[in-house]
Design an enzyme around this catalytic site. Sequence first.
Site, mmCIF file in Angstrom:
data_model
loop_
_atom_site.group_PDB
_atom_site.id
_atom_site.type_symbol
_atom_site.label_atom_id
_atom_site.label_comp_id
_atom_site.label_asym_id
_atom_site.label_seq_id
_atom_site.Cartn_x
_atom_site.Cartn_y
_atom_site.Cartn_z
ATOM 1 N N HIS A 168 0.850 -1.188 0.000
ATOM 2 C CA HIS A 168 0.000 0.000 0.000
ATOM 3 C C HIS A 168 0.881 1.231 0.000
ATOM 4 O O HIS A 168 1.938 1.255 0.650
ATOM 5 C CB HIS A 168 -0.908 0.004 1.242
ATOM 6 C CG HIS A 168 -2.055 0.960 1.149
ATOM 7 N ND1 HIS A 168 -1.907 2.307 1.411
ATOM 8 C CD2 HIS A 168 -3.356 0.784 0.809
ATOM 9 C CE1 HIS A 168 -3.069 2.908 1.248
ATOM 10 N NE2 HIS A 168 -3.969 2.018 0.885
ATOM 11 N N ASP B 36 -7.839 -4.131 -0.769
ATOM 12 C CA ASP B 36 -8.363 -4.334 -2.123
ATOM 13 C C ASP B 36 -8.344 -5.813 -2.503
ATOM 14 O O ASP B 36 -9.244 -6.303 -3.187
ATOM 15 C CB ASP B 36 -7.542 -3.538 -3.144
ATOM 16 C CG ASP B 36 -7.599 -2.050 -2.871
ATOM 17 O OD1 ASP B 36 -8.711 -1.532 -2.707
ATOM 18 O OD2 ASP B 36 -6.537 -1.405 -2.808
#
Length: 428
Positions: free
Chosen positions: A307, A364
């Site tokens: 991330h 995600d």
Amino acid sequence: MSNTATLEVNGEKYEFPIVTGTENEVAIDIKKLRGVTGGVTTIDPGYKNTGSCTSSITFLDGEKGILRYGGYSIEELAEKADFLEVAFLLIFGELPTKEELDKFYSDIKKNSIVDEDVKKILDAFPKAAHPMGVLSSLTSALTAFNPDAVDVNSEEDMYNSVVRILGKFPVLVAWAMRKKSGLPLDYGDKNLGYVENILKMMFKVPNEEYTQNKVLVEALDKLLILHADHEQNCSTSTVRIVGSSHAGLFASISAGISALWGPLHGGANQAVLEMLEAIKEDGGDTKKYMAKAKDKSDPFRLMGFGHRVYKNFDPRAKIIKVAADEVLGDLGVEDPVLEIAKGLEKEALEDQYFVDRKLYPNVDFYSGIIYRAMGIPTEMFTVMFALGRLPGWIAQWREMRLNKEPIGRPRQLYTGPTERAFKPIEDR
């Protein structure tokens, strides 16, 4: 620590105040930089070192893996609160009382009818249209059906605008999916909870009775909470900068949806499933693709791992991994794509290359797995992200307007040609 920072430019020294946030974040206030230096500005592509505002909504510490809404940890909220409680917290700054929450939901339900003429706009879209494009357009169109400007100095006006969009937005989300699936449009059931009604609006088949699945309801509730806000990301910054021109709430949210659509932002969960599909089509060898991901000369990117903000494990991923396991266990889904996902997850958590670089599965990755298992089409994944992020966008827009922030107007460093004379076309 000194309460000022000194900058030297061309032999001249300038002092700028240092400000500290409630979580001891330190920032240099340079809003007078250009004025006192006679035109000097800063360059910060991607705004990685630039704070565009002060905000009391969300605190994020990427190094320590901390995410808090209004001071409450994401772990505690995901375990103990429901989505509308979290929405109220983000927008109004405090968790609601029982009476406030009941009124909030009742007012949202009263505003859950979308003007029938909006269906005519939806009918004009081809079935192949991406649901994010449909959602952005329909959200913007709501402005035409609700033309009155919001008086930001009126608490009643602000509150009414909040419950109006929270009531209508899930309908637009469900319609975008049903348009894609060829199903008749549905308004759901006012007797159901907020999340339960969303699922019914999305999945109710005309000739069948719809039955709620408690595991799916709880998983979706958690997903929406985890996506509800994430500080000054691309789409949230877009909502604030569009709203800074005093554009209305619907128009600002529509701009946020468009910003969220990109594969480097909200479209990442769709990109995860598209990657898994591609691996399946190539034989399903996860080890081959893990090797490709480690090969710097290979253009392949492993989507859903690591991330930009979190330099450790994404705290949201820890929570939603449990929900993903529960959903897959409850539904008993036999899907080769989900098997590939589980294989990639196992290898990434054990492979020293990924562990050393802290490239853990992110939110995600797990949200894509859950949505696929639930039967939500891949192109709807980012729409579901938008549904969760709605309270955060509302909260950020409201805060920006109440703070009377100036219109957003970034500077630039010009690198084009210097002044030159115009040439007639025959001399070019």
